[in-house]
Design a protein around this motif. Structure first.
Motif, PDB file in Angstrom:
ATOM      1  N   GLY A  91      -5.264  -5.879  17.050  1.00 44.25           N
ATOM      2  CA  GLY A  91      -4.642  -5.265  15.890  1.00 44.25           C
ATOM      3  C   GLY A  91      -4.201  -3.833  16.135  1.00 44.25           C
ATOM      4  N   THR A  92      -3.313  -3.370  15.279  1.00 41.08           N
ATOM      5  CA  THR A  92      -2.736  -2.028  15.368  1.00 41.08           C
ATOM      6  C   THR A  92      -2.720  -1.411  13.969  1.00 41.08           C
ATOM      7  OG1 THR A  92      -0.484  -2.779  14.898  1.00 41.08           O
ATOM      8  CG2 THR A  92      -1.206  -2.875  17.213  1.00 41.08           C
ATOM      9  N   PRO A  93      -2.365  -0.141  13.859  1.00 39.92           N
ATOM     10  CA  PRO A  93      -2.230   0.429  12.507  1.00 39.92           C
ATOM     11  C   PRO A  93      -1.279  -0.369  11.621  1.00 39.92           C
ATOM     12  CG  PRO A  93      -2.240   2.180  14.125  1.00 39.92           C
ATOM     13  CD  PRO A  93      -2.188   0.891  14.910  1.00 39.92           C
ATOM     14  N   GLY A  94      -0.220  -0.938  12.230  1.00 39.85           N
ATOM     15  CA  GLY A  94       0.711  -1.742  11.447  1.00 39.85           C
ATOM     16  C   GLY A  94       0.055  -2.960  10.839  1.00 39.85           C
ATOM     17  N   THR A  95      -0.606  -3.772  11.675  1.00 36.87           N
ATOM     18  CA  THR A  95      -1.182  -5.019  11.176  1.00 36.87           C
ATOM     19  C   THR A  95      -2.377  -4.791  10.275  1.00 36.87           C
ATOM     20  OG1 THR A  95      -2.640  -5.295  13.111  1.00 36.87           O
ATOM     21  CG2 THR A  95      -0.419  -6.258  13.241  1.00 36.87           C
ATOM     22  N   GLN A  96      -3.128  -3.705  10.500  1.00 36.76           N
ATOM     23  CA  GLN A  96      -4.366  -3.500   9.762  1.00 36.76           C
ATOM     24  C   GLN A  96      -4.270  -2.502   8.611  1.00 36.76           C
ATOM     25  OE1 GLN A  96      -5.078  -6.207  12.017  1.00 36.76           O
ATOM     26  NE2 GLN A  96      -6.770  -5.698  10.695  1.00 36.76           N
ATOM     27  N   ALA A  97      -3.257  -1.626   8.609  1.00 31.64           N
ATOM     28  CA  ALA A  97      -3.237  -0.570   7.598  1.00 31.64           C
ATOM     29  C   ALA A  97      -1.880  -0.337   6.943  1.00 31.64           C
ATOM     30  CB  ALA A  97      -3.735   0.743   8.221  1.00 31.64           C
ATOM     31  N   ILE A  98      -0.803  -0.449   7.709  1.00 34.99           N
ATOM     32  CA  ILE A  98       0.503   0.020   7.222  1.00 34.99           C
ATOM     33  C   ILE A  98       1.328  -1.059   6.534  1.00 34.99           C
ATOM     34  CG2 ILE A  98       2.728   0.982   7.927  1.00 34.99           C
ATOM     35  CD1 ILE A  98       1.245   2.393  10.231  1.00 34.99           C
ATOM     36  N   ASN A  99       1.405  -2.247   7.155  1.00 34.76           N
ATOM     37  CA  ASN A  99       2.362  -3.255   6.691  1.00 34.76           C
ATOM     38  C   ASN A  99       2.178  -3.654   5.236  1.00 34.76           C
ATOM     39  OD1 ASN A  99       3.318  -3.164   9.262  1.00 34.76           O
ATOM     40  ND2 ASN A  99       2.761  -5.242   9.828  1.00 34.76           N
ATOM     41  N   GLN A 100       0.941  -3.637   4.765  1.00 34.98           N
ATOM     42  CA  GLN A 100       0.676  -4.051   3.384  1.00 34.98           C
ATOM     43  C   GLN A 100       1.371  -3.141   2.363  1.00 34.98           C
ATOM     44  OE1 GLN A 100      -3.591  -3.380   2.329  1.00 34.98           O
ATOM     45  NE2 GLN A 100      -3.688  -2.401   4.337  1.00 34.98           N
ATOM     46  N   PHE A 101       1.706  -1.922   2.754  1.00 32.83           N
ATOM     47  CA  PHE A 101       2.410  -0.997   1.859  1.00 32.83           C
ATOM     48  C   PHE A 101       3.909  -0.971   2.132  1.00 32.83           C
ATOM     49  CE2 PHE A 101      -1.815   0.940   2.819  1.00 32.83           C
ATOM     50  CZ  PHE A 101      -2.418   0.557   1.627  1.00 32.83           C
ATOM     51  N   LEU A 102       4.308  -1.529   3.271  1.00 34.19           N
ATOM     52  CA  LEU A 102       5.705  -1.450   3.708  1.00 34.19           C
ATOM     53  C   LEU A 102       6.494  -2.694   3.325  1.00 34.19           C
ATOM     54  CD1 LEU A 102       7.460   0.555   5.461  1.00 34.19           C
ATOM     55  CD2 LEU A 102       6.914  -0.914   7.396  1.00 34.19           C
ATOM     56  N   TYR A 103       5.832  -3.868   3.431  1.00 33.25           N
ATOM     57  CA  TYR A 103       6.508  -5.136   3.187  1.00 33.25           C
ATOM     58  C   TYR A 103       6.347  -5.586   1.736  1.00 33.25           C
ATOM     59  CZ  TYR A 103       7.418  -5.845   8.146  1.00 33.25           C
ATOM     60  OH  TYR A 103       7.885  -5.727   9.428  1.00 33.25           O
ATOM     61  N   LYS A 309      -4.705   6.961   4.651  1.00 33.02           N
ATOM     62  CA  LYS A 309      -3.780   7.946   5.236  1.00 33.02           C
ATOM     63  C   LYS A 309      -2.354   7.406   5.306  1.00 33.02           C
ATOM     64  CE  LYS A 309      -2.576   9.585   9.854  1.00 33.02           C
ATOM     65  NZ  LYS A 309      -3.025   9.648  11.257  1.00 33.02           N
ATOM     66  N   TRP A 310      -2.186   6.188   5.864  1.00 30.13           N
ATOM     67  CA  TRP A 310      -0.836   5.667   6.072  1.00 30.13           C
ATOM     68  C   TRP A 310      -0.186   5.229   4.773  1.00 30.13           C
ATOM     69  CZ3 TRP A 310       1.698   7.108  10.022  1.00 30.13           C
ATOM     70  CH2 TRP A 310       1.075   7.318  11.257  1.00 30.13           C
ATOM     71  N   ARG A 311      -0.997   4.871   3.774  1.00 24.89           N
ATOM     72  CA  ARG A 311      -0.433   4.559   2.454  1.00 24.89           C
ATOM     73  C   ARG A 311       0.343   5.759   1.923  1.00 24.89           C
ATOM     74  NH1 ARG A 311      -4.928   2.929  -0.863  1.00 24.89           N
ATOM     75  NH2 ARG A 311      -5.383   5.144  -1.018  1.00 24.89           N
ATOM     76  N   GLU A 312      -0.222   6.945   2.104  1.00 30.70           N
ATOM     77  CA  GLU A 312       0.438   8.167   1.639  1.00 30.70           C
ATOM     78  C   GLU A 312       1.691   8.467   2.452  1.00 30.70           C
ATOM     79  OE1 GLU A 312      -0.390   9.581  -1.169  1.00 30.70           O
ATOM     80  OE2 GLU A 312      -1.909   8.016  -1.299  1.00 30.70           O
ATOM     81  N   VAL A 313       1.645   8.210   3.787  1.00 23.49           N
ATOM     82  CA  VAL A 313       2.810   8.459   4.639  1.00 23.49           C
ATOM     83  C   VAL A 313       3.958   7.529   4.241  1.00 23.49           C
ATOM     84  CG1 VAL A 313       3.722   8.369   6.999  1.00 23.49           C
ATOM     85  CG2 VAL A 313       1.460   9.326   6.578  1.00 23.49           C
ATOM     86  N   VAL A 314       3.643   6.247   4.020  1.00 26.86           N
ATOM     87  CA  VAL A 314       4.673   5.287   3.618  1.00 26.86           C
ATOM     88  C   VAL A 314       5.279   5.696   2.280  1.00 26.86           C
ATOM     89  CG1 VAL A 314       5.107   2.903   2.904  1.00 26.86           C
ATOM     90  CG2 VAL A 314       3.692   3.356   4.909  1.00 26.86           C
ATOM     91  N   ARG A 315       4.408   6.080   1.357  1.00 32.59           N
ATOM     92  CA  ARG A 315       4.880   6.484   0.023  1.00 32.59           C
ATOM     93  C   ARG A 315       5.796   7.691   0.116  1.00 32.59           C
ATOM     94  NH1 ARG A 315       0.065   7.143  -3.862  1.00 32.59           N
ATOM     95  NH2 ARG A 315       0.034   4.890  -3.573  1.00 32.59           N
ATOM     96  N   ALA A 316       5.402   8.680   0.923  1.00 36.36           N
ATOM     97  CA  ALA A 316       6.202   9.906   1.045  1.00 36.36           C
ATOM     98  C   ALA A 316       7.518   9.651   1.745  1.00 36.36           C
ATOM     99  CB  ALA A 316       5.397  10.976   1.797  1.00 36.36           C
ATOM    100  N   SER A 317       7.521   8.735   2.712  1.00 40.16           N
ATOM    101  CA  SER A 317       8.749   8.469   3.488  1.00 40.16           C
ATOM    102  C   SER A 317       9.728   7.603   2.707  1.00 40.16           C
ATOM    103  CB  SER A 317       8.416   7.764   4.800  1.00 40.16           C
ATOM    104  OG  SER A 317       8.009   6.424   4.585  1.00 40.16           O
ATOM    105  N   GLY A 318       9.209   6.801   1.763  1.00 38.35           N
ATOM    106  CA  GLY A 318      10.061   5.876   1.026  1.00 38.35           C
ATOM    107  C   GLY A 318      10.432   4.646   1.817  1.00 38.35           C
ATOM    108  N   ALA A 319       9.827   4.450   2.993  1.00 39.33           N
ATOM    109  CA  ALA A 319      10.149   3.314   3.847  1.00 39.33           C
ATOM    110  C   ALA A 319       9.708   2.012   3.190  1.00 39.33           C
ATOM    111  CB  ALA A 319       9.469   3.476   5.209  1.00 39.33           C
ATOM    112  N   LYS A 320      10.585   1.004   3.227  1.00 38.70           N
ATOM    113  CA  LYS A 320      10.284  -0.317   2.688  1.00 38.70           C
ATOM    114  C   LYS A 320      10.968  -1.368   3.547  1.00 38.70           C
ATOM    115  CE  LYS A 320       7.672   0.516  -0.869  1.00 38.70           C
ATOM    116  NZ  LYS A 320       6.276   0.000  -0.899  1.00 38.70           N
ATOM    117  N   VAL A 321      10.349  -2.551   3.623  1.00 42.59           N
ATOM    118  CA  VAL A 321      10.962  -3.685   4.319  1.00 42.59           C
ATOM    119  C   VAL A 321      10.918  -4.870   3.368  1.00 42.59           C
ATOM    120  CG1 VAL A 321      10.863  -5.226   6.300  1.00 42.59           C
ATOM    121  CG2 VAL A 321      10.174  -2.845   6.556  1.00 42.59           C
ATOM    122  N   ASP A 322      12.073  -5.465   3.099  1.00 49.58           N
ATOM    123  CA  ASP A 322      12.134  -6.620   2.177  1.00 49.58           C
ATOM    124  C   ASP A 322      11.821  -7.902   2.935  1.00 49.58           C
ATOM    125  OD1 ASP A 322      12.840  -5.044  -0.023  1.00 49.58           O
ATOM    126  OD2 ASP A 322      14.967  -5.065   0.591  1.00 49.58           O
TER     127      ASP A 322
END
Length: 322
Positions: A91-103, A309-322
């Motif tokens: 696993g990586t930060p993407g699979t374990q922490a980031i993707n759930q807020f991005l996708y 931590k990464w939830r806040e980074v995603v929120r601040a960046s506005g990054a989203k994946v449909d």
């Protein structure tokens, strides 16, 4: 009395089954799913760990690349796998922490479906550019991006990777740079296109980029850790140009929820042992990776903190994946 004896025998059998399962494990090949293409840091570390575990535990540990959707395809496969101790995820930060807020839609639930096993290594990312651009410093890249908005394309190992979000953080902290993000299915293909000139830069895990930096195929402009690192002492930290900038990656083994705890702890202990071997420590450090180890509980605490931590980074960046 007969029923009582039967129930007692069943209870004793259940009590004894778990230690026996751990004792006998592994009794057949073990699969480590790598949720990105071959050639990237996730793949490098998985193969590194797999080779040592196979030699130590007497069964093949087979890396299995299942790339796509920022790591979600491979992670979902592990989340849905039988929890029998024969399927794990690197696993990586993407699979374990980031993707759930991005996708917008996730094929698995990180907390519900996967459990921590072992923290393998942490690595900084590195900002690299194609040598043909002539950049010597990070300031050169920033000046070029400001002078020519949209002219730079930056590859990443995938949507939601720390390479992707490191770029978003970099763009924001450098004053709102217009740099186009180009996601790939892993570091290998991203770096190949960068070397070939199809894209101009990337922010990627150091172990993936290190061989190309040493070969002169890529120009390293900045390390994303808070300070410079011994393996590339001449490359400044991004924070020396953009104070406060920091973004590191981590690589961990996780298992499907329900995997027997004794097996989880046996594997965690074996990984911990191999990460203390001097030859392995030296090899990982030469790649720019820091071996970590520790218990499943310690890894669980890291994932919880990094998720916040990464939830806040995603929120601040506005990054989203449909």
């Amino acid at each position: 009395m007969t029923i009582h004896r039967v129930l007692s025998a069943i209870a004793l059998g259940v009590a004894c089954a778990t230690p026996v399962a751990a004792q006998d494990w592994p009794a057949k090949p073990v699969r480590i799913v790598v949720p990105f293409a071959p050639g990237g840091t996730t793949d490098i570390l998985a193969r590194f760990v797999a080779a040592d575990l196979a030699a130590t535990l007497g069964q093949p540990f087979n890396p299995d690349n299942r790339a796509g959707a920022g790591g979600n395809i491979g992670a979902a496969e592990v989340a849905k796998a039988a929890p029998d101790g024969y399927t794990f995820l690197m696993g990586t930060p993407g699979t374990q922490a980031i993707n759930q807020f991005l996708y917008a839609k996730m094929p698995y639930d990180t907390e519900r479906d996967l459990i921590p096993v072992s923290y393998v290594a942490s690595v900084p990312n590195v900002v690299v550019a194609h040598p043909g651009l002539g950049f010597k410093t990070l300031a050169d890249l920033i000046a070029y991006a400001k002078a020519k908005p949209g002219a730079l394309n930056s590859a990443s190992p995938g949507n939601g990777s720390t390479g992707h979000l490191s770029l978003e953080l970099f763009k924001r902290m450098a004053g709102g740079l217009e740099i186009t993000h180009v996601p790939y299915k892993g570091s290998g293909p991203a770096l190949n296109d960068l070397i070939g000139g199809q894209v101009q830069m990337t922010i990627d895990n150091l172990p993936s980029a290190m061989p190309h930096i040493k070969a002169g195929k890529l120009t390293a402009l900045g390390i994303t850790s808070a300070k410079r690192i011994p393996s590339l002492p001449g490359v400044p930290a991004v924070a020396e140009t953009l104070p406060g900038y920091a973004a590191e990656s981590w690589f961990v083994l996780v298992a499907p929820r329900g995997t027997p705890d004794p097996i989880v702890r046996k594997l965690s202990a074996e990984v911990d042992k191999l990460l203390k071997k001097p030859a392995i420590v030296e090899k990982l450090k030469s790649l720019g990776a820091e071996p970590v180890g520790g218990t499943p509980e310690q890894l669980g605490a890291l994932i919880a903190a990094e998720t916040k931590k990464w939830r806040e980074v995603v929120r601040a960046s506005g990054a989203k994946v449909d």
